[in-house]
Design a protein around this motif. Structure first.
Motif, PDB file in Angstrom:
ATOM      1  N   LEU A  57       0.809  -1.215   0.000  1.00  0.00           N
ATOM      2  CA  LEU A  57       0.000   0.000   0.000  1.00  0.00           C
ATOM      3  C   LEU A  57       0.847   1.272   0.000  1.00  0.00           C
ATOM      4  O   LEU A  57       0.560   2.225  -0.739  1.00  0.00           O
ATOM      5  CB  LEU A  57      -0.932   0.005   1.218  1.00  0.00           C
ATOM      6  CG  LEU A  57      -2.060  -1.034   1.222  1.00  0.00           C
ATOM      7  CD1 LEU A  57      -2.798  -1.001   2.546  1.00  0.00           C
ATOM      8  CD2 LEU A  57      -3.029  -0.768   0.075  1.00  0.00           C
ATOM      9  N   PHE A  58       1.892   1.284   0.828  1.00  0.00           N
ATOM     10  CA  PHE A  58       2.653   2.516   1.027  1.00  0.00           C
ATOM     11  C   PHE A  58       4.096   2.434   0.549  1.00  0.00           C
ATOM     12  O   PHE A  58       4.844   3.401   0.707  1.00  0.00           O
ATOM     13  CB  PHE A  58       2.639   2.886   2.523  1.00  0.00           C
ATOM     14  CG  PHE A  58       1.264   3.035   3.095  1.00  0.00           C
ATOM     15  CD1 PHE A  58       0.459   4.106   2.749  1.00  0.00           C
ATOM     16  CD2 PHE A  58       0.766   2.089   3.971  1.00  0.00           C
ATOM     17  CE1 PHE A  58      -0.817   4.240   3.269  1.00  0.00           C
ATOM     18  CE2 PHE A  58      -0.512   2.210   4.503  1.00  0.00           C
ATOM     19  CZ  PHE A  58      -1.306   3.289   4.153  1.00  0.00           C
ATOM     20  N   GLY A  59       4.495   1.260  -0.028  1.00  0.00           N
ATOM     21  CA  GLY A  59       5.863   1.112  -0.479  1.00  0.00           C
ATOM     22  C   GLY A  59       6.302   2.166  -1.474  1.00  0.00           C
ATOM     23  O   GLY A  59       7.372   2.790  -1.309  1.00  0.00           O
ATOM     24  N   PRO A  60       5.504   2.430  -2.529  1.00  0.00           N
ATOM     25  CA  PRO A  60       5.917   3.467  -3.474  1.00  0.00           C
ATOM     26  C   PRO A  60       6.061   4.844  -2.838  1.00  0.00           C
ATOM     27  O   PRO A  60       6.887   5.655  -3.288  1.00  0.00           O
ATOM     28  CB  PRO A  60       4.796   3.444  -4.522  1.00  0.00           C
ATOM     29  CG  PRO A  60       4.248   2.054  -4.443  1.00  0.00           C
ATOM     30  CD  PRO A  60       4.340   1.666  -3.005  1.00  0.00           C
ATOM     31  N   LEU A  61       5.247   5.118  -1.804  1.00  0.00           N
ATOM     32  CA  LEU A  61       5.358   6.414  -1.129  1.00  0.00           C
ATOM     33  C   LEU A  61       6.577   6.478  -0.220  1.00  0.00           C
ATOM     34  O   LEU A  61       7.129   7.567   0.018  1.00  0.00           O
ATOM     35  CB  LEU A  61       4.090   6.685  -0.313  1.00  0.00           C
ATOM     36  CG  LEU A  61       2.770   6.701  -1.104  1.00  0.00           C
ATOM     37  CD1 LEU A  61       1.604   6.895  -0.155  1.00  0.00           C
ATOM     38  CD2 LEU A  61       2.798   7.799  -2.156  1.00  0.00           C
ATOM     39  N   LEU A  62       7.006   5.322   0.303  1.00  0.00           N
ATOM     40  CA  LEU A  62       8.152   5.285   1.207  1.00  0.00           C
ATOM     41  C   LEU A  62       9.489   5.200   0.470  1.00  0.00           C
ATOM     42  O   LEU A  62      10.537   5.305   1.102  1.00  0.00           O
ATOM     43  CB  LEU A  62       8.030   4.079   2.147  1.00  0.00           C
ATOM     44  CG  LEU A  62       6.817   4.077   3.094  1.00  0.00           C
ATOM     45  CD1 LEU A  62       6.768   2.767   3.871  1.00  0.00           C
ATOM     46  CD2 LEU A  62       6.880   5.260   4.041  1.00  0.00           C
ATOM     47  N   ALA A  63       9.446   4.978  -0.840  1.00  0.00           N
ATOM     48  CA  ALA A  63      10.686   4.853  -1.609  1.00  0.00           C
ATOM     49  C   ALA A  63      11.503   6.128  -1.485  1.00  0.00           C
ATOM     50  O   ALA A  63      11.004   7.216  -1.796  1.00  0.00           O
ATOM     51  CB  ALA A  63      10.376   4.559  -3.068  1.00  0.00           C
ATOM     52  N   PRO A  64      12.753   6.029  -1.020  1.00  0.00           N
ATOM     53  CA  PRO A  64      13.548   7.242  -0.804  1.00  0.00           C
ATOM     54  C   PRO A  64      13.933   7.959  -2.090  1.00  0.00           C
ATOM     55  O   PRO A  64      14.220   9.162  -2.063  1.00  0.00           O
ATOM     56  CB  PRO A  64      14.787   6.726  -0.059  1.00  0.00           C
ATOM     57  CG  PRO A  64      14.884   5.284  -0.437  1.00  0.00           C
ATOM     58  CD  PRO A  64      13.482   4.814  -0.632  1.00  0.00           C
ATOM     59  N   GLN A  65      13.948   7.251  -3.224  1.00  0.00           N
ATOM     60  CA  GLN A  65      14.339   7.853  -4.491  1.00  0.00           C
ATOM     61  C   GLN A  65      13.408   7.376  -5.590  1.00  0.00           C
ATOM     62  O   GLN A  65      12.595   6.465  -5.399  1.00  0.00           O
ATOM     63  CB  GLN A  65      15.796   7.498  -4.828  1.00  0.00           C
ATOM     64  CG  GLN A  65      16.815   7.972  -3.796  1.00  0.00           C
ATOM     65  CD  GLN A  65      18.236   7.670  -4.206  1.00  0.00           C
ATOM     66  OE1 GLN A  65      18.534   7.549  -5.383  1.00  0.00           O
ATOM     67  NE2 GLN A  65      19.126   7.555  -3.229  1.00  0.00           N
ATOM     68  N   ASP A  66      13.539   7.983  -6.736  1.00  0.00           N
ATOM     69  CA  ASP A  66      12.755   7.559  -7.892  1.00  0.00           C
ATOM     70  C   ASP A  66      13.229   6.179  -8.327  1.00  0.00           C
ATOM     71  O   ASP A  66      14.409   6.015  -8.676  1.00  0.00           O
ATOM     72  CB  ASP A  66      12.931   8.561  -9.027  1.00  0.00           C
ATOM     73  CG  ASP A  66      12.046   8.231 -10.232  1.00  0.00           C
ATOM     74  OD1 ASP A  66      11.375   7.197 -10.216  1.00  0.00           O
ATOM     75  OD2 ASP A  66      12.058   9.024 -11.196  1.00  0.00           O
ATOM     76  N   PRO A  67      12.364   5.152  -8.325  1.00  0.00           N
ATOM     77  CA  PRO A  67      12.825   3.800  -8.664  1.00  0.00           C
ATOM     78  C   PRO A  67      13.244   3.642 -10.126  1.00  0.00           C
ATOM     79  O   PRO A  67      13.892   2.651 -10.472  1.00  0.00           O
ATOM     80  CB  PRO A  67      11.612   2.922  -8.344  1.00  0.00           C
ATOM     81  CG  PRO A  67      10.453   3.844  -8.413  1.00  0.00           C
ATOM     82  CD  PRO A  67      10.947   5.182  -7.954  1.00  0.00           C
ATOM     83  N   LEU A  68      12.875   4.588 -10.977  1.00  0.00           N
ATOM     84  CA  LEU A  68      13.216   4.491 -12.392  1.00  0.00           C
ATOM     85  C   LEU A  68      14.379   5.394 -12.790  1.00  0.00           C
ATOM     86  O   LEU A  68      14.838   5.334 -13.936  1.00  0.00           O
ATOM     87  CB  LEU A  68      11.987   4.845 -13.258  1.00  0.00           C
ATOM     88  CG  LEU A  68      10.724   4.013 -13.012  1.00  0.00           C
ATOM     89  CD1 LEU A  68       9.604   4.477 -13.938  1.00  0.00           C
ATOM     90  CD2 LEU A  68      11.000   2.535 -13.190  1.00  0.00           C
ATOM     91  N   ALA A  69      14.853   6.218 -11.851  1.00  0.00           N
ATOM     92  CA  ALA A  69      15.921   7.171 -12.172  1.00  0.00           C
ATOM     93  C   ALA A  69      17.276   6.469 -12.215  1.00  0.00           C
ATOM     94  O   ALA A  69      17.643   5.751 -11.275  1.00  0.00           O
ATOM     95  CB  ALA A  69      15.947   8.292 -11.140  1.00  0.00           C
ATOM     96  N   THR A  70      17.980   6.631 -13.306  1.00  0.00           N
ATOM     97  CA  THR A  70      19.318   6.051 -13.457  1.00  0.00           C
ATOM     98  C   THR A  70      20.377   7.060 -13.031  1.00  0.00           C
ATOM     99  O   THR A  70      20.110   8.261 -12.927  1.00  0.00           O
ATOM    100  CB  THR A  70      19.566   5.626 -14.911  1.00  0.00           C
ATOM    101  OG1 THR A  70      19.464   6.787 -15.756  1.00  0.00           O
ATOM    102  CG2 THR A  70      18.538   4.593 -15.346  1.00  0.00           C
ATOM    103  N   SER A  71      21.579   6.552 -12.788  1.00  0.00           N
ATOM    104  CA  SER A  71      22.699   7.412 -12.401  1.00  0.00           C
ATOM    105  C   SER A  71      23.995   6.752 -12.852  1.00  0.00           C
ATOM    106  O   SER A  71      24.001   5.622 -13.363  1.00  0.00           O
ATOM    107  CB  SER A  71      22.717   7.640 -10.880  1.00  0.00           C
ATOM    108  OG  SER A  71      23.016   6.439 -10.194  1.00  0.00           O
TER     109      SER A  71
END
Length: 296
Positions: free
Chosen positions: A26-40
């Motif tokens: 329910l709240f995992g995407p909101l708790l993600a500290p960073q963008d899960p799709l952002a590359t570096s």
């Protein structure tokens, strides 16, 4: 029934683990500290304060991808379980009351679905209808539905010839009323056990399909997909597959543990458990009274 489950240690553990998994979904995407799709440029980095579980081969934060992917994994397993429940339980109950023709057709259909390998059939359906997880889960749920069909049919047969059910039918009650009033309460414990088991099966199916890259569109994260991508870089991060693998294992284990707890507290076993606990409480009360009288 919930109070009985909570009275068992395995039941409390299973509900606690599944509650945590549900919160992650329910709240995992909101708790993600960073963008899960952002590359570096920090590819295959070790765990640090900036990336608690490190980064993958494209520099994406692994923790964020795990939290974001929990929703797809959990939703897929629930879709399998609920589809199997609806497709299997309702015909299983009605097959006892709607005559021999309906019974024969549903039994033969259940036998046919059991003979089909649901994982391979789900892959074939995806090849025909497109790479989507929803249609794969619906097909998988239909293929798993014979479990609910046989469980609900067996439980219904156990009460169909009881005197109070026959009396209700003779008095003019409809089949729907009899099922809602008398049969459903007797069938529900067995269906609950099958539902808990099917959630674990559905989670394995979702993880297997996403591990193979089927049913999802990259770069959407899932636990199975993360496990597959981590296996390609074991020489750099040999510890990376442990987290998604443990999450999958713990979730399936908790679902099976809940099924065992439901089986222990339902039916005759549940009544025996309650009677044993009442007898144990009575013995403790008597022993306390005897000890108090002796002390006086």
């Amino acid at each position: 029934m919930m109070r009985r489950i909570l009275s068992l240690t395995p039941g409390r553990i299973a509900l606690g683990v599944l509650a945590v998994i549900a919160l992650l979904a329910l709240f995992g995407p909101l708790l993600a500290p960073q963008d899960p799709l952002a590359t570096s440029s920090h590819t295959l980095a070790n765990p640090s304060s900036a990336h608690w579980l490190g980064t993958d081969n494209l520099g994406r934060d692994v923790l964020s991808r795990l939290l974001d992917g929990s929703r797809v994994s959990v939703a897929g397993s629930l879709e399998v379980a609920l589809t199997a429940l609806v497709v299997g339980a309702i015909p299983g109950i009605l097959s006892v009351y709607l005559g021999r023709a309906f019974e024969w057709v549903t039994l033969r259909l259940a036998d046919t679905l059991v003979a089909l390998p649901f994982l391979l059939f789900a892959v074939a359906v995806i090849a025909l209808l497109g790479n989507g997880l929803t249609q794969a889960m619906l097909v998988t749920g239909a293929l798993v539905s014979p479990l609910f069909y046989r469980v609900s049919r067996a439980a219904t047969l156990a009460v169909a010839r009881s005197q109070y059910v026959e009396a209700a039918l003779i008095s003019g009650a409809s089949i729907g009323w009899v099922v809602r009033r008398h049969v459903w309460n007797k069938v529900l414990p067995s269906i609950a056990v099958a539902l808990a088991q099917t959630i674990g099966v559905g989670f394995i199916v979702v993880s297997s399909l996403t591990f193979l890259g089927i049913g999802i569109q990259p770069p959407e994260p899932t636990w199975g997909g993360l496990l597959a991508s981590d296996l390609g870089y074991l020489s750099y991060q040999p510890w990376a597959p442990l987290t998604p693998a443990l999450l999958i294992m713990v979730t399936v284990w908790a679902a099976n543990l809940l099924a065992d707890a439901l089986r222990d507290v339902s039916g005759e076993a549940g009544r025996a458990l309650i009677n044993n606990r009442k007898a144990h409480a009575d013995r403790r009360t008597k022993s306390d009274l005897v000890a108090t009288g002796g002390a006086r």
